[in-house]
Design an enzyme around this catalytic site. Sequence first.
Site, PDB file in Angstrom:
ATOM      1  N   LYS A  82     -15.266   5.719  10.494  1.00  0.00           N
ATOM      2  CA  LYS A  82     -14.039   5.304  11.177  1.00  0.00           C
ATOM      3  C   LYS A  82     -13.699   3.850  10.868  1.00  0.00           C
ATOM      4  O   LYS A  82     -12.582   3.525  10.468  1.00  0.00           O
ATOM      5  CB  LYS A  82     -14.184   5.519  12.685  1.00  0.00           C
ATOM      6  CG  LYS A  82     -12.954   5.115  13.480  1.00  0.00           C
ATOM      7  CD  LYS A  82     -13.147   5.442  14.955  1.00  0.00           C
ATOM      8  CE  LYS A  82     -11.957   5.006  15.783  1.00  0.00           C
ATOM      9  NZ  LYS A  82     -12.124   5.363  17.205  1.00  0.00           N
ATOM     10  N   GLU A 142     -25.233   1.785   7.995  1.00  0.00           N
ATOM     11  CA  GLU A 142     -25.968   2.862   7.344  1.00  0.00           C
ATOM     12  C   GLU A 142     -25.115   3.553   6.282  1.00  0.00           C
ATOM     13  O   GLU A 142     -25.581   3.857   5.178  1.00  0.00           O
ATOM     14  CB  GLU A 142     -26.438   3.895   8.379  1.00  0.00           C
ATOM     15  CG  GLU A 142     -27.431   3.352   9.390  1.00  0.00           C
ATOM     16  CD  GLU A 142     -26.774   2.868  10.671  1.00  0.00           C
ATOM     17  OE1 GLU A 142     -27.429   2.920  11.721  1.00  0.00           O
ATOM     18  OE2 GLU A 142     -25.596   2.447  10.619  1.00  0.00           O
ATOM     19  N   GLY A 168     -15.683   9.264  17.345  1.00  0.00           N
ATOM     20  CA  GLY A 168     -16.528   9.844  16.313  1.00  0.00           C
ATOM     21  C   GLY A 168     -17.050  11.222  16.653  1.00  0.00           C
ATOM     22  O   GLY A 168     -17.033  12.132  15.823  1.00  0.00           O
ATOM     23  N   ARG A 169     -17.513  11.410  17.888  1.00  0.00           N
ATOM     24  CA  ARG A 169     -18.099  12.701  18.247  1.00  0.00           C
ATOM     25  C   ARG A 169     -17.045  13.781  18.453  1.00  0.00           C
ATOM     26  O   ARG A 169     -17.395  14.946  18.684  1.00  0.00           O
ATOM     27  CB  ARG A 169     -18.985  12.545  19.475  1.00  0.00           C
ATOM     28  CG  ARG A 169     -18.337  11.901  20.684  1.00  0.00           C
ATOM     29  CD  ARG A 169     -19.408  11.445  21.671  1.00  0.00           C
ATOM     30  NE  ARG A 169     -18.884  10.765  22.838  1.00  0.00           N
ATOM     31  CZ  ARG A 169     -18.562   9.478  22.870  1.00  0.00           C
ATOM     32  NH1 ARG A 169     -18.649   8.745  21.777  1.00  0.00           N
ATOM     33  NH2 ARG A 169     -18.133   8.916  23.990  1.00  0.00           N
ATOM     34  N   GLU A 175     -24.089  10.638  24.608  1.00  0.00           N
ATOM     35  CA  GLU A 175     -23.263   9.466  24.327  1.00  0.00           C
ATOM     36  C   GLU A 175     -22.066   9.415  25.271  1.00  0.00           C
ATOM     37  O   GLU A 175     -21.625   8.336  25.673  1.00  0.00           O
ATOM     38  CB  GLU A 175     -22.797   9.482  22.872  1.00  0.00           C
ATOM     39  CG  GLU A 175     -22.231   8.151  22.389  1.00  0.00           C
ATOM     40  CD  GLU A 175     -22.119   8.085  20.874  1.00  0.00           C
ATOM     41  OE1 GLU A 175     -23.121   7.743  20.222  1.00  0.00           O
ATOM     42  OE2 GLU A 175     -21.033   8.375  20.352  1.00  0.00           O
ATOM     43  N   HIS A 225     -42.109  30.147  20.178  1.00  0.00           N
ATOM     44  CA  HIS A 225     -43.484  29.840  19.793  1.00  0.00           C
ATOM     45  C   HIS A 225     -43.785  28.358  19.964  1.00  0.00           C
ATOM     46  O   HIS A 225     -44.745  27.847  19.390  1.00  0.00           O
ATOM     47  CB  HIS A 225     -43.727  30.289  18.350  1.00  0.00           C
ATOM     48  CG  HIS A 225     -43.609  31.770  18.188  1.00  0.00           C
ATOM     49  ND1 HIS A 225     -44.702  32.613  18.256  1.00  0.00           N
ATOM     50  CD2 HIS A 225     -42.525  32.572  18.012  1.00  0.00           C
ATOM     51  CE1 HIS A 225     -44.296  33.865  18.110  1.00  0.00           C
ATOM     52  NE2 HIS A 225     -42.978  33.869  17.958  1.00  0.00           N
ATOM     53  N   LYS A 231     -26.521  -2.892  16.981  1.00  0.00           N
ATOM     54  CA  LYS A 231     -25.783  -3.366  15.814  1.00  0.00           C
ATOM     55  C   LYS A 231     -25.539  -4.875  15.904  1.00  0.00           C
ATOM     56  O   LYS A 231     -25.663  -5.602  14.910  1.00  0.00           O
ATOM     57  CB  LYS A 231     -24.434  -2.634  15.718  1.00  0.00           C
ATOM     58  CG  LYS A 231     -24.520  -1.131  15.549  1.00  0.00           C
ATOM     59  CD  LYS A 231     -23.115  -0.551  15.513  1.00  0.00           C
ATOM     60  CE  LYS A 231     -23.110   0.963  15.441  1.00  0.00           C
ATOM     61  NZ  LYS A 231     -21.738   1.513  15.448  1.00  0.00           N
TER      62      LYS A 231
END
Length: 511
Positions: free
Chosen positions: A201, A207, A261-262, A347, A378, A492
Site C-alpha cells: 500500500k 520487508e 491491508g487485511r 489486528e 492428530h 517499525k
Amino acid sequence: MNPADLPEWHALAQRRRALEPIRIADLFDDDPRRAERFSLEAAGIRADLSRNRIDDGTLRALIDLARASRLERQRDDLLGGAVVNTTEARPAWHTALRADPSNPSIDPLRAGGIFAERERFLGFAEQVRARAVTGAGGAPIDTVVCIGIGGSDLGPRLVTEALGATAGPRVRFVANLDPAELDATLAGANPRTTLLLAISKSFTTLETLENLRAAVRWLQQRAPELEPTRHLAAVTSQPQKAVGEGVDPQRIFTFPEWVGGRFSLWSACGLPIAIAHGRLAFRELLAGASAMDAHFAHAPLSENLPVLLAMLGVWYSNFWGARSRAVVPYSQRLARLPAWLQQLEMESLGKRVDRDGAALAIETAPVVWGEVGTNAQHSVFQFLHQGTSWVPLDILLVAENETSGEPRLELLNRFALAQADALAWGDSLLGEAELAPYRAAPGNRPSTLIRIERLDARSVGALLALYEHRTFVQAAVWGINAFDQWGVEIGKELLARRQSQGRLQGRGDAG
C-alpha cells in the site's frame, strides 16, 4: 460507552449463570428439532449453531445487546462509506470494491475510480494468462512472483490456493524477510520468463522492498543482459514510490488510501488471484462477497449470519471467559484460512482502548488459531477434547465432498461431523460403561459447523466476507475501531530509529 454498563449486558450475565448446569446434550434432549432450528444459510454458506451453549433466550438476549450497541447504525455507516476509521479519518469501504458498477449506492467518483482500475488490472491479468506479456528477451511470462507481507500477501495467497490448481502461469508468493523464503520461491524459475509483482500500500514496507530488491539482483545475476523494468509490476496506493523502484507506470495498479491491508484482496491487490484463475473467477469471488454484503445489510439481526456468529464470539469471550478460538477447515486448499483469520481478527480487535481513547473494562480479541483437518485430529484435538479449558471452534466442511466419489474426500466430512459430535456429547456417544479417567472425554464443548456447497470462487468470496463482517460486529459491540493497527507501527518506528542511529544493538540488548 462501556458495553458492560448496558442492561442488556447484565441480562446476558444472568443467562450465563442459568446455563451453567445445562449441557449441550440436554439442549438436544429437550428439542428434537434443535439442529434444524439453529441452522441458517446466507449467500450459499450454511451454519449449524446447534452445538453451542445457547438457547432461544440467549440468542434473543445477544441480539438485544447488538441492538443496544447501535449495531444497525454502525453497519449502515460502514456499508455507506462513512468515516468509521476515526484515528485515520477514513472510511473502510472495502464492500465497494466488490460491488457491481451498476449498484446505485456506489458513486464511482467518490469510490476513487475503483471500477476503472478493476478493469485495468483484470485486463493485465488476462494478457499474462494469454502469454501476451513478455520479458525483456521477448519470451512470454510464465511465472509470477508476488512479493508482499500481511494483507498484501495473506489474502491473495489464501484465495489463490483455495481455488485449486490452474493451467495458467505459475503464481508464487514470498513475504518473510528471511532469505530462505525468497530463495525457495525463486528456485527453478527462469529469470527471462519471470515477472516480479510487488504489492504494498505505502511502497515503503521494509520487508517487501528488501525482498523486491533482492529479487531484482537475482534477475541481474542470472540474466545480466535483461532490462529489469520489463520484469516488474506493482500494486500500491503510492504509484510514484513504485516508479522510484524502477517499475514502469503502465504496470502499476492502484487502490484508494481507505483500503486496509487485511481487506485489500478485493482490490488490485487481488491481481495474483486473477492471474492464477482468470477474470471470470475473480468476478465470481467478488459476487460471492457482494451477496454476503447484501445479506449483512438487509437480513434482520436475528437471522443475520455474520451477526449471530459475532455475538457467539462476544458470548464466549465476555461471559464464559474463553480467551482463544479455533478454526479447523476440513480442506487442504483452505489450510491458510487460520492465518488469514489471525490477521483479520487479532489486528482488528486487538485493542486496549475504545473509539474515544478510554481504557476498555472488558476483554476483546481472543487468540485465533487453527490447523487443517484431518491433521488437527492428530495434534490439537487432544487438547480440545480433554484439556482443562474448553475452546469454541468453527469446523468448516465442503458439502460436495460427500458426493465426490473420492473416498478420502467423503471421509473428510465424516470426520468433521464425528469430531463436532464428540466435542458436544463426549464419550457418552460410545455407549460404553464408565471409562477410566485417562480415557474420559467430558464433551459439552461448543462448535459451529460451517458448510460451503463447493470450493469455488463465489463460495470463497462469501466465506471471507462472512468473517469480515463477523469481525466488524464484534468491534461495534465492544466500541473499538476495527480498522487501525497502531500496534503494528511501533516495531517499525524503533527499527527506523536504530537504523538512523547507525547501530544494530540498542540499550538493554543482551548481546
